[in-house]
Design an enzyme around this catalytic site. Structure first.
Site, mmCIF file in Angstrom:
data_model
loop_
_atom_site.group_PDB
_atom_site.id
_atom_site.type_symbol
_atom_site.label_atom_id
_atom_site.label_comp_id
_atom_site.label_asym_id
_atom_site.label_seq_id
_atom_site.Cartn_x
_atom_site.Cartn_y
_atom_site.Cartn_z
ATOM 1 C CG ASP A 135 44.984 45.528 41.916
ATOM 2 O OD1 ASP A 135 44.972 44.525 42.645
ATOM 3 O OD2 ASP A 135 44.058 45.819 41.141
ATOM 4 C CB CYS A 191 37.515 48.387 19.933
ATOM 5 S SG CYS A 191 38.387 48.175 21.493
ATOM 6 C CB CYS A 194 37.232 43.934 16.884
ATOM 7 S SG CYS A 194 37.796 42.426 17.701
ATOM 8 C CB CYS A 197 36.956 40.898 24.309
ATOM 9 S SG CYS A 197 36.277 42.501 23.857
ATOM 10 C CB CYS A 201 33.022 36.906 27.820
ATOM 11 S SG CYS A 201 32.627 36.742 29.572
ATOM 12 C CB CYS A 217 33.898 38.788 35.411
ATOM 13 S SG CYS A 217 35.652 38.687 35.009
ATOM 14 C CB CYS A 244 38.954 34.321 33.210
ATOM 15 S SG CYS A 244 38.312 33.807 31.609
ATOM 16 C CB CYS A 247 37.853 39.148 27.602
ATOM 17 S SG CYS A 247 38.567 39.660 29.169
ATOM 18 C CB CYS A 251 42.757 41.512 22.481
ATOM 19 S SG CYS A 251 42.981 43.207 21.877
HETATM 20 C C1 B12 Z 1 37.707 45.927 40.276
HETATM 21 C C2 B12 Z 1 38.788 45.311 39.362
HETATM 22 C C3 B12 Z 1 38.503 44.071 38.759
HETATM 23 C C4 B12 Z 1 37.145 43.397 38.857
HETATM 24 C C5 B12 Z 1 36.118 44.121 37.954
HETATM 25 C C6 B12 Z 1 36.627 44.353 36.544
HETATM 26 C C7 B12 Z 1 36.310 45.751 35.977
HETATM 27 N N1 B12 Z 1 36.383 45.881 34.676
HETATM 28 O O1 B12 Z 1 36.035 46.637 36.742
HETATM 29 C C8 B12 Z 1 37.462 41.937 38.414
HETATM 30 C C9 B12 Z 1 37.772 41.092 39.664
HETATM 31 C C10 B12 Z 1 36.372 41.253 37.604
HETATM 32 C C11 B12 Z 1 38.749 42.148 37.648
HETATM 33 C C12 B12 Z 1 39.202 41.264 36.674
HETATM 34 C C13 B12 Z 1 40.361 41.441 35.966
HETATM 35 N N2 B12 Z 1 41.341 42.351 36.208
HETATM 36 CO CO1 B12 Z 1 41.115 43.749 37.394
HETATM 37 N N3 B12 Z 1 41.025 45.445 38.462
HETATM 38 C C14 B12 Z 1 40.030 45.958 39.143
HETATM 39 C C15 B12 Z 1 40.452 47.341 39.714
HETATM 40 C C16 B12 Z 1 40.805 47.152 41.174
HETATM 41 C C17 B12 Z 1 39.412 48.476 39.574
HETATM 42 C C18 B12 Z 1 38.783 48.565 38.139
HETATM 43 C C19 B12 Z 1 37.650 49.581 38.152
HETATM 44 O O2 B12 Z 1 37.865 50.743 38.450
HETATM 45 N N4 B12 Z 1 36.427 49.114 37.864
HETATM 46 C C20 B12 Z 1 35.240 49.969 37.911
HETATM 47 C C21 B12 Z 1 34.504 49.965 36.547
HETATM 48 C C22 B12 Z 1 33.351 50.946 36.553
HETATM 49 O O3 B12 Z 1 35.459 50.390 35.577
HETATM 50 P P1 B12 Z 1 35.607 49.660 34.177
HETATM 51 O O4 B12 Z 1 35.054 48.293 34.219
HETATM 52 O O5 B12 Z 1 36.954 49.848 33.716
HETATM 53 O O6 B12 Z 1 34.561 50.484 33.306
HETATM 54 C C23 B12 Z 1 34.972 51.530 32.523
HETATM 55 C C24 B12 Z 1 34.360 51.405 31.159
HETATM 56 O O7 B12 Z 1 33.082 50.845 31.300
HETATM 57 C C25 B12 Z 1 34.315 52.838 30.764
HETATM 58 N N5 B12 Z 1 33.268 53.013 29.774
HETATM 59 C C26 B12 Z 1 31.986 53.023 29.941
HETATM 60 N N6 B12 Z 1 31.363 53.251 28.773
HETATM 61 C C27 B12 Z 1 32.302 53.378 27.845
HETATM 62 C C28 B12 Z 1 32.238 53.600 26.468
HETATM 63 C C29 B12 Z 1 33.435 53.693 25.780
HETATM 64 C C30 B12 Z 1 33.412 53.944 24.294
HETATM 65 C C31 B12 Z 1 34.639 53.528 26.468
HETATM 66 C C32 B12 Z 1 35.904 53.581 25.760
HETATM 67 C C33 B12 Z 1 34.695 53.306 27.854
HETATM 68 C C34 B12 Z 1 33.538 53.229 28.509
HETATM 69 O O8 B12 Z 1 34.046 53.574 31.873
HETATM 70 C C35 B12 Z 1 34.330 52.802 33.046
HETATM 71 C C36 B12 Z 1 35.305 53.565 33.891
HETATM 72 O O9 B12 Z 1 36.492 53.801 33.182
HETATM 73 C C37 B12 Z 1 41.718 47.660 38.819
HETATM 74 C C38 B12 Z 1 42.851 48.440 39.527
HETATM 75 C C39 B12 Z 1 42.536 49.926 39.661
HETATM 76 N N7 B12 Z 1 42.730 50.400 40.891
HETATM 77 O O10 B12 Z 1 42.130 50.578 38.740
HETATM 78 C C40 B12 Z 1 42.219 46.258 38.408
HETATM 79 C C41 B12 Z 1 42.738 46.106 36.977
HETATM 80 C C42 B12 Z 1 41.788 46.807 36.009
HETATM 81 N N8 B12 Z 1 42.653 44.612 36.646
HETATM 82 C C43 B12 Z 1 43.542 44.209 35.919
HETATM 83 C C44 B12 Z 1 43.593 42.880 35.398
HETATM 84 C C45 B12 Z 1 44.904 42.432 34.740
HETATM 85 C C46 B12 Z 1 42.471 42.044 35.480
HETATM 86 C C47 B12 Z 1 42.281 40.685 34.753
HETATM 87 C C48 B12 Z 1 42.803 40.643 33.341
HETATM 88 C C49 B12 Z 1 42.892 39.550 35.610
HETATM 89 C C50 B12 Z 1 42.593 38.126 35.069
HETATM 90 N N9 B12 Z 1 43.252 37.714 34.016
HETATM 91 O O11 B12 Z 1 41.735 37.467 35.619
HETATM 92 C C51 B12 Z 1 40.709 40.561 34.771
HETATM 93 C C52 B12 Z 1 40.072 41.214 33.490
HETATM 94 C C53 B12 Z 1 38.564 41.224 33.501
HETATM 95 C C54 B12 Z 1 38.020 42.428 32.685
HETATM 96 N N10 B12 Z 1 37.723 42.202 31.434
HETATM 97 O O12 B12 Z 1 37.947 43.544 33.234
HETATM 98 C C55 B12 Z 1 44.549 45.292 35.538
HETATM 99 C C56 B12 Z 1 44.257 45.719 34.063
HETATM 100 C C57 B12 Z 1 45.466 46.272 33.339
HETATM 101 C C58 B12 Z 1 45.031 46.811 31.958
HETATM 102 N N11 B12 Z 1 45.797 46.488 30.919
HETATM 103 O O13 B12 Z 1 44.000 47.475 31.846
HETATM 104 C C59 B12 Z 1 44.264 46.403 36.638
HETATM 105 C C60 B12 Z 1 44.464 47.848 36.161
HETATM 106 C C61 B12 Z 1 45.209 46.108 37.818
HETATM 107 C C62 B12 Z 1 46.662 46.591 37.538
HETATM 108 N N12 B12 Z 1 47.127 47.523 38.327
HETATM 109 O O14 B12 Z 1 47.300 46.146 36.601
HETATM 110 N N13 B12 Z 1 39.358 43.321 37.986
#
Ligand code: B12
Length: 384
Positions: A135, A191, A194, A197, A201, A217, A244, A247, A251
């Protein structure tokens, strides 16, 4: 069987023995194509006040920038699949909703402890250098887990697995060992059409698919956001006071998740499963730290929790909570006094306005919910 394949099998077996439900191997830089998405997300300001996401973004973009000696990445997952419906408390305004991921022990501790034990096992089997992450380090865990075949990044951006749905915590080990990569799960593969999520939200933080604006969020607003919660989101927050699940809970892939596979460390603590807002609003700093000792919730501090509980009280439609809100009008923290004024305004509003006020805690009939314990929507067909 060559020694490296034997080593991978031994690592997988040890990972399972240590409580991981999934383990996969990838090249260390396999998830690096996510770097461009990270830059786009940061430039759009979608990280809000999470300065730490920007700070070492050059290292976060690629594990090799963080540790050039890394050759392979081992992605690991632990299940926290809930045994009951995580949205069940939606209609109970006098209760505070804590996300499933934080009702039990702190996953950072549990996952890191198991990662370190696995790391010791690997070094004993094959002398090497390695680093463990869960994380908080500048490593993008989801894209690496996808590249290692654990599952795919769903439209809610979290890693979804066919076996364990969306209820997974991730951990990563970077190693100087060269280990044959597993076949990656292709992005967005399952996905289909579907949009459960996105539809579920409450603040429309997901959109377009696979992209989240963290500023909207509820998980970000209740955990990471400092200062007053923007008025436009307060009603939609309902009685969510930490994180929260919406989402994730809707699923359809969760139907395959077995709560029995959830790590015992994540079994909900009785006092965190459905806490009464009146009790939480009475917490001073010491009582807060005692109640949330050993929980990730402790990190946000008493004042942010009180802020969240005041917003939930304002959404509750429960006039009895006036007595619990009023003392916070005199709090030294202006974020708390403002939230208390807002909550009182809604609780003391005439019944017609209050009816309007309690929109947000209406029962989720209109939202399809799928946890391993309850009903679920149709499994998506391809073409997402
Ligand atoms: C910052 C962060 C948050 C932030 C921002 C969320 C986010 N999505 O970034 C906040 C505080 C909102 C958050 C919330 C939550 N988080 Co959080 N978070 C993180 C953290 C530290 C970094 C994530 C990151 O790199 N974000 C940067 C953005 C750019 O990445 P991204 O949103 O994933 O975007 C990707 C997609 O958009 C993709 N993409 C873009 N276009 C397209 C098109 C296609 C077709 C596809 C497939 C992909 C794709 O590219 C991007 C990069 O991969 C990670 C831990 C880690 N070090 O990785 C934990 C982590 C993701 N969180 C986690 C969890 C559990 C949660 C929550 C469920 C907690 C809760 N119940 O409240 C929520 C879920 C909210 C959500 N839907 O994301 C877990 C998820 C585990 C898993 N199964 O994936 C992690 C991995 C922590 C852990 N070690 O377990 N989180």
């Amino acid at each position: 069987m060559d020694t490296r394949q034997a080593l991978k099998d031994a690592i997988r077996a040890e990972a399972e023995r240590l409580g991981f439900v999934a383990c996969g191997f990838a090249r260390a830089d396999a998830g690096s194509d996510a770097g461009a998405e990270l830059r786009r997300w940061l430039e759009a300001g979608h990280h809000g006040t999470m300065g730490w996401m920007e700070a070492r973004s050059d290292q976060r973009e690629s594990p090799l920038a963080l540790w050039p000696q890394a050759k392979s990445g081992i992605a690991l997952a632990m299940s926290y699949a809930p045994a009951s419906d995580p949205l069940a408390l939606a209609g109970e305004g006098e209760r505070g909703r804590i996300s499933v991921y934080a009702q039990g022990g702190d996953y950072h501790k549990t996952v890191k402890k198991a990662l370190k034990a696995l790391a010791r096992f690997i070094v004993a089997e094959a002398p090497s250098e390695l680093k463990v992450f869960v994380d908080t380090a500048p490593v993008m865990e989801k894209p690496l887990a996808q590249a290692a075949g654990l599952g795919w990044q769903g439209k809610h951006t979290n890693l979804v697995s066919r076996e364990h749905g969306s209820w997974l915590f991730l951990g990563v080990i970077l190693t100087s060992l060269e280990l044959e990569p597993d076949s990656p799960a292709s992005a967005g593969m399952h996905c289909g059409t579907c949009s459960a999520c996105l539809d579920a939200c409450p603040t429309e933080a997901i959109g377009p698919a696979h992209r989240i604006d963290a500023r909207k969020c509820i998980s970000y607003l209740t955990i990471e956001h400092d200062g007053p919660i923007p008025a436009e989101f307060r009603e939609a927050i309902g009685n969510r006071i930490y994180g929260c699940d919406d989402c994730l809970a809707v699923c359809p892939w969760n139907r395959f998740a077995q709560s029995a596979r959830a790590n015992r460390a994540f079994v909900p603590r009785a006092e965190l499963a459905a806490p009464r807002l009146a009790d939480l609003l009475a917490l001073d700093d010491l009582a807060f730290r005692e109640m949330f000792a050993g929980s990730p919730i402790k990190r946000i501090g008493r004042n942010r929790m009180i802020r969240n509980c005041l917003v939930a009280a304002g959404n509750s439609g429960e006039p009895e909570l006036v007595a619990s809100v009023e003392p916070h009008l005199a709090d030294a923290d202006p974020v708390i006094t403002e939230a208390a004024e807002w909550a009182l305004g809604r609780l003391q509003a005439p019944p017609s306005a209050r009816m309007q006020a309690s929109w947000s805690v209406s029962a989720p009939e209109d939202r399809r919910v799928s946890t391993c314990a309850t009903r679920s929507g149709p499994i998506p067909t391809s073409g997402g």
